[in-house]
Motif scaffolding. Structure first.
Motif, mmCIF file in Angstrom:
data_model
loop_
_atom_site.group_PDB
_atom_site.id
_atom_site.type_symbol
_atom_site.label_atom_id
_atom_site.label_comp_id
_atom_site.label_asym_id
_atom_site.label_seq_id
_atom_site.Cartn_x
_atom_site.Cartn_y
_atom_site.Cartn_z
ATOM 1 N N VAL A 1 0.841 -1.198 0.000
ATOM 2 C CA VAL A 1 0.000 0.000 0.000
ATOM 3 C C VAL A 1 0.876 1.248 0.000
ATOM 4 O O VAL A 1 1.877 1.324 0.714
ATOM 5 C CB VAL A 1 -0.937 0.018 1.231
ATOM 6 C CG1 VAL A 1 -1.725 1.319 1.308
ATOM 7 C CG2 VAL A 1 -1.878 -1.181 1.198
ATOM 8 N N PHE A 2 0.451 2.223 -0.807
ATOM 9 C CA PHE A 2 1.105 3.523 -0.873
ATOM 10 C C PHE A 2 0.036 4.597 -0.773
ATOM 11 O O PHE A 2 -1.139 4.349 -1.040
ATOM 12 C CB PHE A 2 1.876 3.676 -2.194
ATOM 13 C CG PHE A 2 3.007 2.691 -2.332
ATOM 14 C CD1 PHE A 2 4.256 2.984 -1.827
ATOM 15 C CD2 PHE A 2 2.796 1.470 -2.957
ATOM 16 C CE1 PHE A 2 5.294 2.072 -1.939
ATOM 17 C CE2 PHE A 2 3.827 0.555 -3.072
ATOM 18 C CZ PHE A 2 5.083 0.856 -2.567
ATOM 19 N N ASP A 3 0.451 5.801 -0.404
ATOM 20 C CA ASP A 3 -0.476 6.932 -0.289
ATOM 21 C C ASP A 3 0.184 8.115 -0.984
ATOM 22 O O ASP A 3 1.220 8.604 -0.536
ATOM 23 C CB ASP A 3 -0.741 7.245 1.181
ATOM 24 C CG ASP A 3 -1.838 8.291 1.390
ATOM 25 O OD1 ASP A 3 -2.437 8.752 0.391
ATOM 26 O OD2 ASP A 3 -2.090 8.652 2.554
ATOM 27 N N GLY A 4 -0.399 8.536 -2.092
ATOM 28 C CA GLY A 4 0.185 9.666 -2.809
ATOM 29 C C GLY A 4 -0.498 9.906 -4.130
ATOM 30 O O GLY A 4 -1.452 9.221 -4.498
ATOM 31 N N ALA A 5 0.028 10.868 -4.844
ATOM 32 C CA ALA A 5 -0.549 11.282 -6.117
ATOM 33 C C ALA A 5 -0.287 10.261 -7.218
ATOM 34 O O ALA A 5 0.694 9.501 -7.158
ATOM 35 C CB ALA A 5 0.037 12.635 -6.531
ATOM 36 N N TYR B 1 -6.614 1.608 -7.074
ATOM 37 C CA TYR B 1 -6.816 2.862 -6.351
ATOM 38 C C TYR B 1 -7.977 2.636 -5.385
ATOM 39 O O TYR B 1 -9.082 2.295 -5.799
ATOM 40 C CB TYR B 1 -7.124 4.004 -7.321
ATOM 41 C CG TYR B 1 -5.956 4.268 -8.245
ATOM 42 C CD1 TYR B 1 -4.897 5.071 -7.839
ATOM 43 C CD2 TYR B 1 -5.897 3.664 -9.493
ATOM 44 C CE1 TYR B 1 -3.807 5.282 -8.674
ATOM 45 C CE2 TYR B 1 -4.808 3.871 -10.332
ATOM 46 C CZ TYR B 1 -3.771 4.677 -9.912
ATOM 47 O OH TYR B 1 -2.696 4.877 -10.737
ATOM 48 N N ALA B 2 -7.709 2.841 -4.097
ATOM 49 C CA ALA B 2 -8.712 2.547 -3.073
ATOM 50 C C ALA B 2 -9.907 3.482 -3.147
ATOM 51 O O ALA B 2 -11.020 3.087 -2.827
ATOM 52 C CB ALA B 2 -8.076 2.616 -1.690
ATOM 53 N N TYR B 3 -9.675 4.717 -3.567
ATOM 54 C CA TYR B 3 -10.733 5.713 -3.607
ATOM 55 C C TYR B 3 -10.779 6.396 -4.966
ATOM 56 O O TYR B 3 -9.749 6.633 -5.589
ATOM 57 C CB TYR B 3 -10.513 6.802 -2.550
ATOM 58 C CG TYR B 3 -10.562 6.338 -1.115
ATOM 59 C CD1 TYR B 3 -11.652 5.634 -0.637
ATOM 60 C CD2 TYR B 3 -9.536 6.634 -0.233
ATOM 61 C CE1 TYR B 3 -11.716 5.227 0.689
ATOM 62 C CE2 TYR B 3 -9.591 6.232 1.099
ATOM 63 C CZ TYR B 3 -10.673 5.531 1.551
ATOM 64 O OH TYR B 3 -10.743 5.121 2.859
ATOM 65 N N CYS B 4 -11.980 6.763 -5.370
ATOM 66 C CA CYS B 4 -12.122 7.632 -6.542
ATOM 67 C C CYS B 4 -11.590 9.010 -6.135
ATOM 68 O O CYS B 4 -11.400 9.282 -4.933
ATOM 69 C CB CYS B 4 -13.590 7.697 -6.973
ATOM 70 S SG CYS B 4 -14.659 8.600 -5.825
ATOM 71 N N PRO B 5 -11.342 9.913 -7.084
ATOM 72 C CA PRO B 5 -10.804 11.240 -6.710
ATOM 73 C C PRO B 5 -11.657 11.990 -5.691
ATOM 74 O O PRO B 5 -11.129 12.624 -4.772
ATOM 75 C CB PRO B 5 -10.752 11.977 -8.051
ATOM 76 C CG PRO B 5 -10.559 10.891 -9.060
ATOM 77 C CD PRO B 5 -11.382 9.726 -8.537
ATOM 78 N N LYS B 6 -12.979 11.904 -5.814
ATOM 79 C CA LYS B 6 -13.866 12.606 -4.878
ATOM 80 C C LYS B 6 -13.709 12.049 -3.456
ATOM 81 O O LYS B 6 -13.603 12.799 -2.490
ATOM 82 C CB LYS B 6 -15.313 12.475 -5.359
ATOM 83 C CG LYS B 6 -16.323 13.241 -4.521
ATOM 84 C CD LYS B 6 -17.723 13.115 -5.092
ATOM 85 C CE LYS B 6 -18.416 11.961 -4.422
ATOM 86 N NZ LYS B 6 -19.785 11.747 -4.825
ATOM 87 N N CYS B 7 -13.676 10.721 -3.335
ATOM 88 C CA CYS B 7 -13.551 10.109 -2.005
ATOM 89 C C CYS B 7 -12.145 10.303 -1.434
ATOM 90 O O CYS B 7 -11.985 10.453 -0.220
ATOM 91 C CB CYS B 7 -13.914 8.635 -2.066
ATOM 92 S SG CYS B 7 -15.677 8.354 -2.346
ATOM 93 N N ALA B 8 -11.126 10.306 -2.292
ATOM 94 C CA ALA B 8 -9.755 10.548 -1.824
ATOM 95 C C ALA B 8 -9.664 11.932 -1.190
ATOM 96 O O ALA B 8 -9.046 12.101 -0.129
ATOM 97 C CB ALA B 8 -8.770 10.406 -2.976
ATOM 98 N N LYS B 9 -10.293 12.901 -1.823
ATOM 99 C CA LYS B 9 -10.294 14.262 -1.275
ATOM 100 C C LYS B 9 -11.032 14.284 0.061
ATOM 101 O O LYS B 9 -10.562 14.871 1.032
ATOM 102 C CB LYS B 9 -10.943 15.218 -2.272
ATOM 103 C CG LYS B 9 -10.892 16.657 -1.843
ATOM 104 C CD LYS B 9 -11.455 17.567 -2.924
ATOM 105 C CE LYS B 9 -11.384 19.016 -2.466
ATOM 106 N NZ LYS B 9 -11.861 19.941 -3.477
ATOM 107 N N LYS B 10 -12.181 13.621 0.112
ATOM 108 C CA LYS B 10 -12.984 13.585 1.340
ATOM 109 C C LYS B 10 -12.226 12.881 2.474
ATOM 110 O O LYS B 10 -12.246 13.332 3.617
ATOM 111 C CB LYS B 10 -14.313 12.872 1.064
ATOM 112 C CG LYS B 10 -15.246 12.798 2.264
ATOM 113 C CD LYS B 10 -16.533 12.068 1.930
ATOM 114 C CE LYS B 10 -16.308 10.615 2.180
ATOM 115 N NZ LYS B 10 -17.438 9.744 2.012
#
Length: 174
Positions: free
Chosen positions: A118-122, A151-160
């Motif tokens: 797992v990674f967290d980033g752009a 990708y665990a989240y769509c862009p909207k959920c990643a922002k949230k």
């Protein structure tokens, strides 16, 4: 949830929840042995690995609808994988995990040993994450022949959520 309006047309009201809550510990540093794991596949054009967001959204929506309509998604939403692979700079393949064969889709199976991290980033950090994954695999005397990204989240959920989690799946050689 379905309801009918006054002229008896069925209206589908989607649940407000979009992406399932992601638990990194479930996917980080795990090994999976897939024997003909079922997926449906679609492709979108890219420009030097940069996909056009509306095209991805449309393909993902179509794939999800096909899987939902045929009751082929995993019962636990957290177990549904949408994998991305770039066979070239001008094409991205999308693989949605399913439970059954879907007549209207391109059905494929993936087999082999896969290591996840797992990674967290752009999105633009994926090449850096692949290097980190390769270093991780080197320490275990393993080597990747292919990579898939979930990708665990769509862009909207990643922002949230405040996180842009991704899971790299390294398909091991041999």
């Amino acid at each position: 949830m379905k309801k009918r309006n006054e002229d008896s047309t069925v209206i589908v009201k989607r649940n407000e929840e979009c992406c399932a809550t992601f638990h990194p510990e479930k996917w980080d540093k795990k090994t999976y042995h897939w024997d003909r794991k079922k997926f449906i596949k679609a492709s979108v054009p890219t420009l030097f690995h940069i996909p056009l967001p509306p095209m991805i959204g449309n393909k993902v929506t179509k794939m999800m609808r096909l899987a939902e309509d045929s009751n082929s998604l995993a019962a636990n939403k957290e177990d549904v994988l949408l994998l991305f692979s770039d066979p070239s700079a001008f094409k991205t393949d999308l693989f949605l995990s399913v439970e059954n064969f879907i007549m209207e889709a391109e059905n494929i199976n993936l087999s082999g040993t896969f290591v996840s991290k797992v990674f967290d980033g752009a999105f633009k950090a994926v090449p850096k994450f692949i290097k980190q994954m390769n270093a991780y695999l080197d320490k275990q005397k393993q080597k990747a022949k292919n990579y898939y990204v979930h990708y665990a989240y769509c862009p909207k959920c990643a922002k949230k959520e405040g996180h842009n989690y991704m899971v790299l799946f390294a398909e091991l050689e041999g």
